[in-house]
Motif scaffolding. Structure first.
Motif, mmCIF file in Angstrom:
data_model
loop_
_atom_site.group_PDB
_atom_site.id
_atom_site.type_symbol
_atom_site.label_atom_id
_atom_site.label_comp_id
_atom_site.label_asym_id
_atom_site.label_seq_id
_atom_site.Cartn_x
_atom_site.Cartn_y
_atom_site.Cartn_z
ATOM 1 N N LEU A 166 76.930 4.838 -0.049
ATOM 2 C CA LEU A 166 75.742 5.480 -0.614
ATOM 3 C C LEU A 166 75.492 6.839 0.041
ATOM 4 O O LEU A 166 75.080 7.791 -0.626
ATOM 5 N N ILE A 167 75.746 6.917 1.338
ATOM 6 C CA ILE A 167 75.523 8.157 2.093
ATOM 7 C C ILE A 167 76.796 8.987 2.055
ATOM 8 O O ILE A 167 77.849 8.531 2.513
ATOM 9 N N PRO A 168 76.748 10.197 1.512
ATOM 10 C CA PRO A 168 77.952 11.039 1.515
ATOM 11 C C PRO A 168 78.426 11.313 2.943
ATOM 12 O O PRO A 168 77.617 11.572 3.833
ATOM 13 N N ALA A 174 76.486 0.494 0.283
ATOM 14 C CA ALA A 174 77.401 0.976 -0.760
ATOM 15 C C ALA A 174 76.824 0.712 -2.147
ATOM 16 O O ALA A 174 75.865 -0.056 -2.321
ATOM 17 N N TYR A 175 77.437 1.364 -3.132
ATOM 18 C CA TYR A 175 77.072 1.138 -4.534
ATOM 19 C C TYR A 175 78.339 1.192 -5.374
ATOM 20 O O TYR A 175 79.426 1.536 -4.892
ATOM 21 N N LEU A 211 74.610 7.168 -7.530
ATOM 22 C CA LEU A 211 73.410 6.733 -6.821
ATOM 23 C C LEU A 211 73.362 7.458 -5.486
ATOM 24 O O LEU A 211 74.371 7.559 -4.779
ATOM 25 N N ALA A 212 72.185 7.973 -5.149
ATOM 26 C CA ALA A 212 71.968 8.661 -3.871
ATOM 27 C C ALA A 212 70.759 8.016 -3.189
ATOM 28 O O ALA A 212 69.981 7.296 -3.836
ATOM 29 N N PRO A 213 70.572 8.252 -1.893
ATOM 30 C CA PRO A 213 69.415 7.655 -1.214
ATOM 31 C C PRO A 213 68.085 7.941 -1.904
ATOM 32 O O PRO A 213 67.214 7.068 -1.959
ATOM 33 N N GLY A 214 67.942 9.142 -2.455
ATOM 34 C CA GLY A 214 66.697 9.484 -3.138
ATOM 35 C C GLY A 214 66.457 8.725 -4.421
ATOM 36 O O GLY A 214 65.353 8.788 -4.986
ATOM 37 N N VAL A 221 63.058 7.037 7.409
ATOM 38 C CA VAL A 221 62.740 8.193 8.259
ATOM 39 C C VAL A 221 63.501 9.439 7.828
ATOM 40 O O VAL A 221 62.939 10.537 7.761
ATOM 41 N N ASP A 222 64.789 9.292 7.524
ATOM 42 C CA ASP A 222 65.636 10.456 7.267
ATOM 43 C C ASP A 222 65.760 10.810 5.791
ATOM 44 O O ASP A 222 66.097 11.957 5.468
ATOM 45 N N TYR A 223 65.532 9.838 4.902
ATOM 46 C CA TYR A 223 65.761 10.079 3.472
ATOM 47 C C TYR A 223 64.526 9.830 2.608
ATOM 48 O O TYR A 223 64.591 9.960 1.390
ATOM 49 N N GLY A 224 63.401 9.463 3.225
ATOM 50 C CA GLY A 224 62.148 9.324 2.498
ATOM 51 C C GLY A 224 62.081 8.144 1.543
ATOM 52 O O GLY A 224 61.279 8.146 0.602
ATOM 53 N N VAL A 225 62.868 7.114 1.763
ATOM 54 C CA VAL A 225 62.873 5.959 0.876
ATOM 55 C C VAL A 225 61.636 5.098 1.131
ATOM 56 O O VAL A 225 61.259 4.846 2.280
ATOM 57 N N ASP A 226 60.992 4.646 0.069
ATOM 58 C CA ASP A 226 59.829 3.760 0.145
ATOM 59 C C ASP A 226 60.324 2.316 0.113
ATOM 60 O O ASP A 226 60.626 1.769 -0.944
ATOM 61 N N LEU A 227 60.405 1.693 1.274
ATOM 62 C CA LEU A 227 60.972 0.341 1.348
ATOM 63 C C LEU A 227 60.178 -0.669 0.540
ATOM 64 O O LEU A 227 60.732 -1.629 0.008
#
Length: 258
Positions: A193-195, A93-94, A101-104, A130-136
């Protein structure tokens, strides 16, 4: 006349879940085993003595905690019973009062989580990658407690919150940008965070053949893909040093039964 042997008494850690209540309240019994249930309200608060002190004979355990415990040779064998499984995408959440704020948008941000090794966190981070391209690796992970397995050390981009700080308060105050807060939002000001996270959870389960596993006693075959996925996530996030096969997780159990 033959007498029945004494039952094997097992000091047992298990939450009061709907799928466990028949065992806990005595409706389901065994001629061989007697369960001595520990008086623990929230099971994950006892995972540390489980893996550090071998305190329980039988226990539910978070799957990532088990994977790390196996890596460090702890004396537990997985058995094929899922205790808790669920979608994970509603748990991050945010605070929208501080901007959308979105995953991207997560790359380079600060995200809070109870502990870096928390199984929910491993699932969320893996799915975000994997699904949202986030660089951990670009994210600073802010934690509030150590992991259950003493031998494990967090990676360099993990920081412990200052003493006295609380995850939800830091999120509301803008000290962190998002947080993995658990099954229910702890404050009405927060937003997932995820709609439409429940739809996202359902679609993920449909694509992967089942919901993510959180806690197990020990594999039934429908859990294989979920276990393979969480092993892959844990390895890529530095929580394991080598890849376990699913069959390997149950090798100790099979030897005992054989």
């Amino acid at each position: 006349m033959l007498t029945k042997p004494d039952k094997v008494k097992l000091f047992t850690l298990m939450g009061s879940y709907p799928n466990a209540m028949a065992l806990k309240d005595g409706r389901l019994t065994s001629d061989i085993v007697a369960f001595d249930f520990a008086d623990v309200k929230v099971s994950n608060t006892a995972f540390k003595p489980l893996v550090r002190e071998a305190k329980f004979d039988l226990a539910e355990v978070a799957i990532v905690t088990f994977l790390q415990a196996k890596q460090y040779g702890k004396p537990y064998a997985l058995i094929p019973a899922t205790v808790v499984g669920r979608g994970q995408l509603h748990t991050i959440a945010y605070n929208p009062e501080r901007g959308h704020l979105a995953p991207g948008d997560l790359n380079g941000k600060r995200i809070g989580v109870r502990a870096y090794t928390q199984t929910t966190g491993v699932w969320v981070r893996g799915i975000l990658t994997v699904d949202y391209g986030v660089d951990l690796g670009s994210i600073e992970w802010v934690t509030f407690e150590e992991g259950h397995v003493a031998e494990y050390q967090d990676p360099p981009n993990v920081r412990r919150a200052p003493a006295g700080k609380e995850l939800v308060r830091m999120l509301l105050d803008g000290e962190i940008d998002a947080a993995i807060v658990g099954d229910k939002l702890p404050d009405p000001k927060l937003k997932p965070l995820i709609p439409d996270p429940e739809t996202a959870n359902r679609k993920w389960a449909e694509r992967h053949g089942g919901v993510p596993i959180n806690h197990m006693l020990v594999i039934i075959e429908p859990n294989r893909q979920s276990l393979e996925t969480v092993i892959d996530f844990a390895l890529k996030q530095g929580l394991l040093t080598r890849r376990f096969s699913v069959d390997e997780l149950f090798s100790d159990t099979m030897r005992a039964l054989g």
